[in-house]
Design a protein around this motif. Sequence first.
Motif, PDB file in Angstrom:
ATOM      1  N   LYS A  33       1.199 -16.935 -17.817  1.00  0.00           N
ATOM      2  CA  LYS A  33       2.367 -16.734 -16.780  1.00  0.00           C
ATOM      3  C   LYS A  33       2.508 -15.179 -16.645  1.00  0.00           C
ATOM      4  O   LYS A  33       2.574 -14.780 -15.463  1.00  0.00           O
ATOM      5  CB  LYS A  33       3.754 -17.268 -17.243  1.00  0.00           C
ATOM      6  N   ASN A  34       2.426 -14.448 -17.698  1.00  0.00           N
ATOM      7  CA  ASN A  34       2.654 -12.951 -17.597  1.00  0.00           C
ATOM      8  C   ASN A  34       1.442 -12.146 -16.792  1.00  0.00           C
ATOM      9  O   ASN A  34       1.472 -11.678 -15.838  1.00  0.00           O
ATOM     10  CB  ASN A  34       2.889 -12.191 -18.944  1.00  0.00           C
ATOM     11  N   GLY A  35       0.155 -12.762 -17.270  1.00  0.00           N
ATOM     12  CA  GLY A  35      -1.096 -12.466 -16.540  1.00  0.00           C
ATOM     13  C   GLY A  35      -1.039 -12.710 -15.087  1.00  0.00           C
ATOM     14  O   GLY A  35      -1.506 -11.767 -14.221  1.00  0.00           O
ATOM     15  N   LEU A  36      -0.642 -13.829 -14.712  1.00  0.00           N
ATOM     16  CA  LEU A  36      -0.622 -14.276 -13.334  1.00  0.00           C
ATOM     17  C   LEU A  36       0.336 -13.435 -12.433  1.00  0.00           C
ATOM     18  O   LEU A  36       0.028 -12.847 -11.389  1.00  0.00           O
ATOM     19  CB  LEU A  36      -0.316 -15.866 -13.104  1.00  0.00           C
ATOM     20  N   THR A  37       1.534 -13.209 -13.130  1.00  0.00           N
ATOM     21  CA  THR A  37       2.241 -12.564 -12.523  1.00  0.00           C
ATOM     22  C   THR A  37       1.749 -10.984 -12.247  1.00  0.00           C
ATOM     23  O   THR A  37       2.136 -10.193 -11.299  1.00  0.00           O
ATOM     24  CB  THR A  37       3.628 -12.548 -13.258  1.00  0.00           C
ATOM     25  N   ASN A  38       1.435 -10.499 -13.284  1.00  0.00           N
ATOM     26  CA  ASN A  38       1.097  -9.024 -13.227  1.00  0.00           C
ATOM     27  C   ASN A  38      -0.209  -8.689 -12.287  1.00  0.00           C
ATOM     28  O   ASN A  38      -0.216  -7.859 -11.397  1.00  0.00           O
ATOM     29  CB  ASN A  38       0.586  -8.492 -14.718  1.00  0.00           C
ATOM     30  N   GLY A  39      -1.136  -9.950 -12.324  1.00  0.00           N
ATOM     31  CA  GLY A  39      -2.362  -9.721 -11.668  1.00  0.00           C
ATOM     32  C   GLY A  39      -1.897  -9.963 -10.034  1.00  0.00           C
ATOM     33  O   GLY A  39      -2.397  -9.424  -8.975  1.00  0.00           O
ATOM     34  N   SER A  40      -1.078 -10.824  -9.673  1.00  0.00           N
ATOM     35  CA  SER A  40      -0.384 -11.035  -8.391  1.00  0.00           C
ATOM     36  C   SER A  40       0.256  -9.507  -7.740  1.00  0.00           C
ATOM     37  O   SER A  40      -0.186  -9.305  -6.617  1.00  0.00           O
ATOM     38  CB  SER A  40       0.302 -11.984  -8.276  1.00  0.00           C
ATOM     39  N   SER A  41       1.056  -9.128  -8.644  1.00  0.00           N
ATOM     40  CA  SER A  41       1.580  -7.808  -8.267  1.00  0.00           C
ATOM     41  C   SER A  41       0.644  -6.801  -7.924  1.00  0.00           C
ATOM     42  O   SER A  41       1.011  -6.057  -6.897  1.00  0.00           O
ATOM     43  CB  SER A  41       2.511  -7.319  -9.556  1.00  0.00           C
ATOM     44  N   VAL A  42      -0.422  -6.600  -8.798  1.00  0.00           N
ATOM     45  CA  VAL A  42      -1.530  -5.469  -8.538  1.00  0.00           C
ATOM     46  C   VAL A  42      -2.323  -5.749  -7.202  1.00  0.00           C
ATOM     47  O   VAL A  42      -2.498  -4.820  -6.630  1.00  0.00           O
ATOM     48  CB  VAL A  42      -2.599  -5.595  -9.974  1.00  0.00           C
ATOM     49  N   PHE A  43      -2.372  -7.228  -7.265  1.00  0.00           N
ATOM     50  CA  PHE A  43      -3.309  -7.804  -5.986  1.00  0.00           C
ATOM     51  C   PHE A  43      -2.696  -7.240  -4.740  1.00  0.00           C
ATOM     52  O   PHE A  43      -3.182  -6.824  -3.651  1.00  0.00           O
ATOM     53  CB  PHE A  43      -3.367  -9.149  -5.944  1.00  0.00           C
ATOM     54  N   ILE A  44      -1.203  -7.445  -4.669  1.00  0.00           N
ATOM     55  CA  ILE A  44      -0.511  -7.270  -3.416  1.00  0.00           C
ATOM     56  C   ILE A  44      -0.502  -5.667  -3.250  1.00  0.00           C
ATOM     57  O   ILE A  44      -0.634  -5.242  -2.118  1.00  0.00           O
ATOM     58  CB  ILE A  44       0.891  -7.808  -3.668  1.00  0.00           C
ATOM     59  N   GLN A  45      -0.228  -5.102  -4.423  1.00  0.00           N
ATOM     60  CA  GLN A  45      -0.047  -3.576  -4.357  1.00  0.00           C
ATOM     61  C   GLN A  45      -1.202  -2.969  -3.698  1.00  0.00           C
ATOM     62  O   GLN A  45      -1.317  -2.131  -2.707  1.00  0.00           O
ATOM     63  CB  GLN A  45       0.093  -2.968  -5.305  1.00  0.00           C
ATOM     64  N   GLN A  46      -2.585  -3.505  -4.108  1.00  0.00           N
ATOM     65  CA  GLN A  46      -3.742  -2.876  -3.760  1.00  0.00           C
ATOM     66  C   GLN A  46      -4.045  -3.427  -2.104  1.00  0.00           C
ATOM     67  O   GLN A  46      -4.579  -2.596  -1.461  1.00  0.00           O
ATOM     68  CB  GLN A  46      -4.942  -3.281  -4.503  1.00  0.00           C
ATOM     69  N   TRP A  47      -3.817  -4.445  -1.689  1.00  0.00           N
ATOM     70  CA  TRP A  47      -3.890  -5.065  -0.642  1.00  0.00           C
ATOM     71  C   TRP A  47      -2.863  -4.022   0.487  1.00  0.00           C
ATOM     72  O   TRP A  47      -3.369  -3.758   1.552  1.00  0.00           O
ATOM     73  CB  TRP A  47      -3.683  -6.539  -0.215  1.00  0.00           C
ATOM     74  N   VAL A  48      -1.699  -3.936   0.096  1.00  0.00           N
ATOM     75  CA  VAL A  48      -1.040  -2.911   0.751  1.00  0.00           C
ATOM     76  C   VAL A  48      -1.387  -1.388   1.184  1.00  0.00           C
ATOM     77  O   VAL A  48      -1.521  -1.076   2.078  1.00  0.00           O
ATOM     78  CB  VAL A  48       0.639  -2.856   0.289  1.00  0.00           C
ATOM     79  N   ASN A  49      -1.942  -0.989  -0.204  1.00  0.00           N
ATOM     80  CA  ASN A  49      -2.863   0.266   0.106  1.00  0.00           C
ATOM     81  C   ASN A  49      -3.825   0.381   1.005  1.00  0.00           C
ATOM     82  O   ASN A  49      -3.907   1.150   1.917  1.00  0.00           O
ATOM     83  CB  ASN A  49      -3.068   0.642  -1.180  1.00  0.00           C
ATOM     84  N   ALA A  50      -4.754  -0.876   1.088  1.00  0.00           N
ATOM     85  CA  ALA A  50      -5.786  -1.121   1.885  1.00  0.00           C
ATOM     86  C   ALA A  50      -5.387  -1.207   3.260  1.00  0.00           C
ATOM     87  O   ALA A  50      -5.888  -0.420   4.142  1.00  0.00           O
ATOM     88  CB  ALA A  50      -6.535  -2.142   1.566  1.00  0.00           C
ATOM     89  N   LEU A  51      -4.339  -1.820   3.681  1.00  0.00           N
ATOM     90  CA  LEU A  51      -3.838  -1.965   4.821  1.00  0.00           C
ATOM     91  C   LEU A  51      -3.136  -0.550   5.397  1.00  0.00           C
ATOM     92  O   LEU A  51      -3.463  -0.104   6.705  1.00  0.00           O
ATOM     93  CB  LEU A  51      -2.602  -3.100   5.035  1.00  0.00           C
ATOM     94  N   HIS A  52      -2.710   0.246   4.578  1.00  0.00           N
ATOM     95  CA  HIS A  52      -2.253   1.407   4.827  1.00  0.00           C
ATOM     96  C   HIS A  52      -3.174   2.320   5.217  1.00  0.00           C
ATOM     97  O   HIS A  52      -3.109   3.077   6.138  1.00  0.00           O
ATOM     98  CB  HIS A  52      -1.270   1.998   3.823  1.00  0.00           C
ATOM     99  N   ILE A  53      -4.280   2.384   4.516  1.00  0.00           N
ATOM    100  CA  ILE A  53      -5.354   3.078   4.847  1.00  0.00           C
ATOM    101  C   ILE A  53      -6.246   2.709   6.072  1.00  0.00           C
ATOM    102  O   ILE A  53      -6.531   3.690   7.010  1.00  0.00           O
ATOM    103  CB  ILE A  53      -6.464   3.203   3.784  1.00  0.00           C
ATOM    104  N   TRP A  54      -6.242   1.580   6.107  1.00  0.00           N
ATOM    105  CA  TRP A  54      -6.848   1.062   7.451  1.00  0.00           C
ATOM    106  C   TRP A  54      -6.167   1.419   8.752  1.00  0.00           C
ATOM    107  O   TRP A  54      -6.620   1.865   9.695  1.00  0.00           O
ATOM    108  CB  TRP A  54      -7.116  -0.447   7.432  1.00  0.00           C
ATOM    109  N   TRP A  55      -4.846   1.068   8.595  1.00  0.00           N
ATOM    110  CA  TRP A  55      -4.013   1.496   9.705  1.00  0.00           C
ATOM    111  C   TRP A  55      -4.049   3.093  10.125  1.00  0.00           C
ATOM    112  O   TRP A  55      -3.860   3.457  11.050  1.00  0.00           O
ATOM    113  CB  TRP A  55      -2.454   1.117   9.676  1.00  0.00           C
ATOM    114  N   GLY A  56      -4.017   3.557   9.129  1.00  0.00           N
ATOM    115  CA  GLY A  56      -3.994   5.297   9.198  1.00  0.00           C
ATOM    116  C   GLY A  56      -5.346   5.774  10.015  1.00  0.00           C
ATOM    117  O   GLY A  56      -5.196   6.437  10.823  1.00  0.00           O
ATOM    118  N   GLY A  57      -6.432   5.158   9.568  1.00  0.00           N
ATOM    119  CA  GLY A  57      -7.820   5.426  10.095  1.00  0.00           C
ATOM    120  C   GLY A  57      -7.780   4.657  11.440  1.00  0.00           C
ATOM    121  O   GLY A  57      -8.369   5.533  12.462  1.00  0.00           O
ATOM    122  N   TYR A  58      -7.060   3.708  11.573  1.00  0.00           N
ATOM    123  CA  TYR A  58      -7.080   3.061  13.123  1.00  0.00           C
ATOM    124  C   TYR A  58      -6.424   4.277  14.059  1.00  0.00           C
ATOM    125  O   TYR A  58      -6.867   4.470  15.112  1.00  0.00           O
ATOM    126  CB  TYR A  58      -6.344   1.751  13.063  1.00  0.00           C
TER     127      TYR A  58
END
Length: 127
Positions: A33-58
């Motif tokens: 449970k702890n691993g899935l929660t932590n992994g999901s949190s990092v996954f969401i954080q990295q996707w938000v960073n990727a979206l931010h970089i993409w939107w800025g480039g756009y």
Amino acid sequence: RTVAALTMEKAQFEKYKDALRSSEESFYLTALKNGLTNGSSVFIQQWVNALHIWWGGYLLSLHPDTYTFSNLLTAMFGMMFSLFGVGNAFQNLSDKSKTKESARRILHVLDRKSLIDPLSDDGQKLD
């Protein structure tokens, strides 16, 4: 010695193994449970960073005269550091009730009237 004297080694050893097995199962479930929660949190954080970089480039490609790369970096670091601050502010939010209870206890001790008044002249005096 008592276990050996009563010839209970095998029975006690089996109880010990059962206790280890039951704690091991709950440990794996908690770790999963702890691993899935932590992994999901990092996954969401990295996707938000990727979206931010993409939107800025756009925006940089769409409005090259309005926005610069420096503006993009300023916005990204501003958002990143503000989110760090928000994360730190809410980090110990679950301890709020414990803090209130401790403060209540401390104030109760400070506000109560002591049975012994060192400033009073009343009472029996020893010679």
